[in-house]
Design a protein around this motif. Structure first.
Motif: not given
Ligand SMILES: [Zn+2]
Length: 314
Positions: A297-306
């Motif tokens: 879930s955290a990794y998903y946020i990070f990917n969306q941010f990038i």
């Protein structure tokens, strides 16, 4: 409700479990989320929060962050704008994403299951207390469950003659046939035929008792889990005919049955379809890792941010 706060190194800063009743309505759940959010914002300040992901046990359209259908929460109805509802409740402009827990876990699976780190495609199947669910990864098409029915293998019908209704309203779904409660129920129904079975030794039949008896070759426990293995093999075989992934990872409480059960599934797989085409499925049984859901879930946020910074990045 599992609340986990990660920093940008994907290290856990805070972790908390807040119990709630199954099928609690959205008002109750959003109130719980708000309480946890307020506490975090008080400690960390809102400006430091990159995003919030809500991992749900549901079909989700990730393009719109709409929760299409949460099978275990019928009180929610269908097509729930979950991100919007939570956003209004929290009175926040922090981006809120919604996705199915198994898909979020699939995104980070390369870290927890190194065997899939270099493959082009894999499927992660979970079978246990939370149903029969699937996340799909394909390198060419980053796994987003935006076509929200993709991967709902649990509701693939494998026994159209089944008389017991599945949680989804259908009959004969693999989820319903492999459900732990169903296995216990099937065990209870055999009490007269197998009065000496170990599964009845301590009065009420439990899943743990069935697993223990299975490992000791108790005929009834073997019959029950052999039947489950048949449904699982049919489901994996059907899935394989559609997706042909490099690897199928299989996890969940049903795997507590161990190597003898894995072998049962593998032997049945050889017999259900394309029988002359050996080694057609690379099936690996793995330990479940619930931490991976939060990290995904955290990794998903990070990917969306990038992605927001570099929209053309694959
Ligand atoms: Zn179903």
């Amino acid at each position: 409700l599992e609340v986990t706060l990660f920093n940008l190194h994907l290290k856990i800063e805070l972790q908390k479990r807040v119990p709630f009743e199954r099928n609690s309505n959205l008002e109750v759940i959003s109130e719980l989320i708000k309480k946890e959010y307020d506490t975090i914002v008080e400690q960390k300040s809102k400006a430091n929060i990159l995003g919030i992901t809500i991992a749900v046990h549901a079909l989700v359209n990730t393009k719109t962050d709409i929760c299409v259908h949460a099978i275990y929460f019928p009180s929610w109805g269908i097509n729930i704008p979950l991100a919007q509802i939570i956003s209004e409740k929290l009175e926040t402009d922090i981006p809120i994403y919604v996705d199915s827990w198994i898909w979020l876990k699939t995104q980070i699976a390369f870290k927890y299951y190194p065997i899939v780190a270099d493959v082009d495609s894999f499927v992660l199947i979970y079978s246990g207390r939370n149903g029969f669910v699937t996340g799909i990864y394909n390198r060419d098409n980053i796994s987003e469950s935006n076509s929200h029915l993709i991967g709902e293998i649990g509701h693939m019908i494998v026994n159209p003659n089944d008389k017991q209704m599945c949680q989804c309203g259908g009959y004969g779904c693999v989820e319903s046939l492999t459900d732990i409660k169903r296995i216990i129920q099937n065990g209870n129904a055999e009490r007269e035929n197998y009065p000496n079975s170990q599964i009845f030794k301590n009065g009420e039949v439990t899943f743990d008792a069935i697993i223990k008896a299975f490992k000791e070759d108790d005929p009834l426990a073997v019959k029950l889990l052999d039947e489950t293995a048949s449904w699982v093999a049919i489901a994996i075989s059907n899935l394989n005919l559609i997706l042909f992934p490099d690897i199928v990872l299989f996890e969940g409480e049903i795997c507590l049955a161990g190597k003898k059960w894995y072998k049962m599934v593998e032997e049945k797989l050889e017999k259900v379809s394309l029988v002359r085409f050996k080694n057609k499925i690379n099936l690996k049984f793995v330990e479940p890792n619930f931490e991976a859901i939060a990290e995904g879930s955290a990794y998903y946020i990070f990917n969306q941010f990038i992605k927001n910074i570099y929209p053309n990045l694959k």
